[in-house]
Every structure is written in structure tokens, then in C-alpha cells.
Design a protein around this motif. Structure first.
Motif, PDB file in Angstrom:
ATOM      1  N   ASP A  91       1.774   7.046  -6.608  1.00 36.72           N
ATOM      2  CA  ASP A  91       0.679   7.973  -6.863  1.00 36.72           C
ATOM      3  C   ASP A  91       1.113   9.417  -6.602  1.00 36.72           C
ATOM      4  O   ASP A  91       0.816  10.324  -7.393  1.00 36.72           O
ATOM      5  N   ILE A  92       1.827   9.624  -5.508  1.00 37.39           N
ATOM      6  CA  ILE A  92       2.307  10.970  -5.164  1.00 37.39           C
ATOM      7  C   ILE A  92       3.264  11.486  -6.236  1.00 37.39           C
ATOM      8  O   ILE A  92       3.167  12.637  -6.684  1.00 37.39           O
ATOM      9  N   ASN A 124       1.264   4.249  -2.772  1.00 37.54           N
ATOM     10  CA  ASN A 124       1.095   5.675  -2.464  1.00 37.54           C
ATOM     11  C   ASN A 124       2.272   6.490  -2.985  1.00 37.54           C
ATOM     12  O   ASN A 124       2.100   7.604  -3.505  1.00 37.54           O
ATOM     13  N   GLN A 125       3.487   5.964  -2.832  1.00 36.62           N
ATOM     14  CA  GLN A 125       4.664   6.666  -3.342  1.00 36.62           C
ATOM     15  C   GLN A 125       4.524   6.941  -4.835  1.00 36.62           C
ATOM     16  O   GLN A 125       4.793   8.052  -5.308  1.00 36.62           O
ATOM     17  N   HIS A 143       1.901   7.786   5.185  1.00 39.05           N
ATOM     18  CA  HIS A 143       1.273   7.349   3.938  1.00 39.05           C
ATOM     19  C   HIS A 143       2.285   6.879   2.883  1.00 39.05           C
ATOM     20  O   HIS A 143       1.898   6.181   1.936  1.00 39.05           O
ATOM     21  N   TRP A 144       3.577   7.260   3.029  1.00 38.67           N
ATOM     22  CA  TRP A 144       4.521   6.936   1.968  1.00 38.67           C
ATOM     23  C   TRP A 144       5.895   6.442   2.440  1.00 38.67           C
ATOM     24  O   TRP A 144       6.712   6.003   1.629  1.00 38.67           O
ATOM     25  N   HIS A 179       0.828  -1.206   0.000  1.00 36.36           N
ATOM     26  CA  HIS A 179       0.000   0.000   0.000  1.00 36.36           C
ATOM     27  C   HIS A 179       0.866   1.262   0.000  1.00 36.36           C
ATOM     28  O   HIS A 179       0.602   2.210  -0.748  1.00 36.36           O
TER      29      HIS A 179
END
Length: 208
Positions: free
Chosen positions: A180-181, A177-178, A195-196, A173
């Protein structure tokens, strides 16, 4: 509209329905592990390693350092016996949460009428599916409502093996996130590290 059209105090029926839908999906058995359209592995550990290898390649393409992901891959190989200690391939939706559910706008309480975006569906470990991860972050009453619909907390029993598998799913997950960012051109410094940042997950897994 959707769920947020109702006061949060009225959300419990929604989570009971979500639990029931999730359980219906997870009760479907498969023969191999991997994407529904092309399940390619005999074991869950092989499939999970394949997923992390694809994520590492995506990190390289996106200009990110894949070192953390590659360390996770080696750890998954080390712990393959624990990763494979699951009740065979089960159907996972892959992205079953509020944004991918249709709700009847005329109903007196939030009522699910449809499920969207099953393109990430695969055969794997129910503990690694999105609902069983995200439900842990809800208020206790909402968790209880979800598991009232799901039927049991058996898939989330706190055992050493389950806790270890959860760390790998957490890593997957975080790496997602990494990516996506990075792809959205956002500033990592402006997003909470939880989150990352893989640091805590790596520390836990490398200590086992």
C-alpha cells in the motif's frame, strides 16, 4: 460522521455490536479454505501459503524486494501442522472495521446498521480476521465490550500455537502495508517501521 461523531466515552455499545456481528460471521462453517467464491484448498496452511505467494508476486510487480515474504512462505510450510490446528474453515469478512460499517446518524448511541466491502471474504481461521487483530490495540474497556458481544475469548486464548499463527497473520498485514505504501508513492522513512518492517516477525518465526 460515523463513530467519531460520538465522544469516545460512548463507543462501548459500538464495540459490543461489532463483537456480536463478528461472532455471527465466524460461526458460519465452510467445506474448504480460500475465497468464498472459489475455495481451493483442503488445509489452511495451503491457503495461507497461496496468499503469501500472491503477495510476493505483487511485491515483484510493485518493485519491492520479496525476500522477506519468501522466507515467510518457507516458514509457513515448516509450521503447517500448527497452522492447520484450527476448528475447520470458518467465514471471515476480511476487512471488518470502522470504515466498512454504516452507523445510524440519528441514534442516541453509535448503532451499526450495515456492513460493507465483503470482497475479501474467505474461509479460514477466525484468529486471522481483522477484528480479532485490531481489537487488541484498543483500550481495555473497549476490548471487554467487543468480547462481551463476541461471546468468548476462546479464539484468542494465548497458546503456543495461537501465538505462532498470529505471527503469520501479522506478517501478512505488514506485507500488505508495504504494498500500500509503495503503490501510493509514500516515503517509508516517514511511516513508523512497526507498520511495514518484517524484521521482528521474521526473528520470532525463525527462532521457533
Amino acid at each position: 460522521m460515523g463513530l467519531t461523531a460520538y465522544p469516545r466515552s460512548e463507543w462501548l455499545p459500538f464495540y459490543r455490536q461489532l463483537g456480536a456481528i463478528t461472532r455471527t460471521i465466524h460461526d458460519v462453517r465452510g467445506d474448504r479454505f480460500g475465497p468464498v467464491a472459489d475455495p481451493g484448498h483442503d488445509t489452511w496452511s495451503q491457503e495461507l501459503v497461496s496468499q503469501f505467494e500472491a503477495l510476493a508476486a505483487d511485491q515483484v510487480d510493485a518493485g519491492l524486494d520479496p525476500d522477506g515474504c519468501r522466507r515467510i512462505i518457507e516458514l509457513a510450510r515448516r509450521h503447517r501442522a500448527v497452522l492447520d490446528d484450527i476448528p475447520g474453515p470458518r467465514l471471515l469478512h476480511g476487512d471488518l472495521w470502522t470504515l466498512n460499517l454504516l452507523i445510524d446518524p440519528a441514534a442516541a448511541e453509535p448503532t451499526i446498521t450495515g456492513v460493507l466491502d465483503s470482497d475479501r471474504a474467505c474461509w479460514g481461521d477466525p484468529l486471522g480476521d481483522v477484528p480479532l487483530d485490531r481489537v487488541r490495540h484498543l483500550a481495555q474497556a473497549e476490548q471487554d465490550a467487543f468480547f462481551a458481544g463476541y461471546g468468548t475469548r476462546a479464539s484468542t486464548v494465548s497458546t503456543a500455537g495461537a501465538e505462532l499463527r498470529e505471527q503469520f497473520y501479522r506478517a501478512r498485514h505488514v506485507i500488505g502495508n508495504q504494498l500500500d505504501i509503495q503503490r501510493r508513492g509514500l516515503d517509508f522513512a516517514e511511516i513508523p517501521a512497526i507498520h511495514w518492517d518484517l524484521t521482528d516477525v521474521l526473528r520470532t518465526l525463525e527462532g521457533t
